[in-house]
Scaffold this motif. Sequence first.
Motif, PDB file in Angstrom:
ATOM      1  N   GLN A   1       1.060  -1.363  -0.034  1.00  0.00           N
ATOM      2  CA  GLN A   1      -0.225  -0.353  -0.175  1.00  0.00           C
ATOM      3  C   GLN A   1       0.670   1.127  -0.015  1.00  0.00           C
ATOM      4  OE1 GLN A   1      -2.190   0.085   3.715  1.00  0.00           O
ATOM      5  NE2 GLN A   1      -0.527   0.129   4.910  1.00  0.00           N
ATOM      6  N   TRP A   2      -0.022   2.359  -0.639  1.00  0.00           N
ATOM      7  CA  TRP A   2       0.863   3.934  -0.218  1.00  0.00           C
ATOM      8  C   TRP A   2       1.430   4.154   1.083  1.00  0.00           C
ATOM      9  CZ3 TRP A   2       3.344   5.453  -4.187  1.00  0.00           C
ATOM     10  CH2 TRP A   2       3.459   5.110  -5.820  1.00  0.00           C
ATOM     11  N   THR A   3       2.221   4.001   1.566  1.00  0.00           N
ATOM     12  CA  THR A   3       1.699   5.121   2.909  1.00  0.00           C
ATOM     13  C   THR A   3       1.645   7.000   3.066  1.00  0.00           C
ATOM     14  OG1 THR A   3       4.619   5.588   2.980  1.00  0.00           O
ATOM     15  CG2 THR A   3       3.412   3.016   3.673  1.00  0.00           C
ATOM     16  N   SER A   4       2.195   7.392   4.204  1.00  0.00           N
ATOM     17  CA  SER A   4       1.839   8.956   4.455  1.00  0.00           C
ATOM     18  C   SER A   4       2.969   9.156   4.137  1.00  0.00           C
ATOM     19  CB  SER A   4       1.398   8.974   5.585  1.00  0.00           C
ATOM     20  OG  SER A   4       2.345   8.708   7.071  1.00  0.00           O
ATOM     21  N   ALA A   5       4.302   8.740   4.201  1.00  0.00           N
ATOM     22  CA  ALA A   5       5.832   9.250   3.936  1.00  0.00           C
ATOM     23  C   ALA A   5       5.756   9.914   2.683  1.00  0.00           C
ATOM     24  CB  ALA A   5       7.064   8.018   4.652  1.00  0.00           C
ATOM     25  N   THR A   6       6.069  10.835   2.627  1.00  0.00           N
ATOM     26  CA  THR A   6       6.991  11.677   1.208  1.00  0.00           C
ATOM     27  C   THR A   6       7.347  11.972   2.078  1.00  0.00           C
ATOM     28  OG1 THR A   6       5.852  13.402   2.034  1.00  0.00           O
ATOM     29  CG2 THR A   6       4.374  12.478   0.907  1.00  0.00           C
ATOM     30  N   LYS A   7       8.694  12.721   0.365  1.00  0.00           N
ATOM     31  CA  LYS A   7       9.557  13.383   0.374  1.00  0.00           C
ATOM     32  C   LYS A   7      10.394  14.582  -1.135  1.00  0.00           C
ATOM     33  CE  LYS A   7      12.975  10.031  -1.411  1.00  0.00           C
ATOM     34  NZ  LYS A   7      14.376  10.136  -1.284  1.00  0.00           N
TER      35      LYS A   7
END
Length: 336
Positions: A27-33
């Motif tokens: 799944q896609w997590t909430s972690a971004t950069k």
Amino acid sequence: MTTPTPPPGWHPDPEGTPQLRWWDGTQWTSATKPRALQEGPKTPPSPIDPAIRRRNNLIAAGLIGIVVLGLGAWQILNTQGGGNGPAASEAAAIASSPSVASRESAPTASAAPTSSANATTDEVMRAFWLRVDREGYLTINVNGTYTDTELESAFLEVRRTYTSTKKTGGWHVFIDCGNGQQAVGGARQANGKFALDSLGAARTGLAVGQYEFEPLPNRKACPPDLPPIADGTVTAHDVIDAFAAAGLPATNRQDRTITAGCEDLKCAQMIAVDEVSVYLFSDVAQAAHYAEIFGANKVYQNGLLAIRYKRDGKHPIDEALIPQYNAALDAVGSVR
């Protein structure tokens, strides 16, 4: 057709934002950069255990406390022995140099600030009192005749202190002749100003970090050449003390001996309170001449001493108390 599942790692955000989002394989997590920092697939850093974070915070707080205590001890050791005499507020020295129209705060190879470890008493003249007259205006009082370099070193010491503590504003600095912090009206010795921030630059007309210093040419000697006072003479301070002992108002005592007014009158001492000014002369004829000039309604004279009453201004005299002031002068004048 089934869309292939991407491998775990950083991938373009499927929501269309200009950043990368972490796909954990399911799944896609909430972690971004930011997209500019894109790297190869890697596992996101694991969260720090709360107990470890608290321990690290306690260690950091303890180290800060040790540093603060050390700085406090260093300051106490450096200020001990200063007594109650005139002195600048801190002990670090700044090398002095011939005055010019203006200077920048950044040190140059030929004129770098001297560290406190190498400072000597010749580099910073600390025999002065500093008074804040109002926001943006300071007065340095000196009770002695000093060279341009010595006066500038006192100015630089005040500027250095304000740069490290106040850190804001623009300050006009006047160096006057005066014996004590509250002495006013003494012969001007030098002028200066410095700017610490943009508001200070606007106030002073200088660039941020810049300063100007100007010793006055042909300035009067400090202290002025006043008439001598013989041993055992009742002084103007004695008279003010007598007023206070008699319960008469005598507030805000100021020594104005080192002023152009006292010098012009050829008085040996002038002490002012809000209600009256007391003058001491070395010659009875000179005291009588002073009383004659201003008139009996303003001056009361007894021998070498004279009281001038303030009948107007901010603190006018209570007319009913004038006979009591005169009696107090007569009483103290007969003691010696």
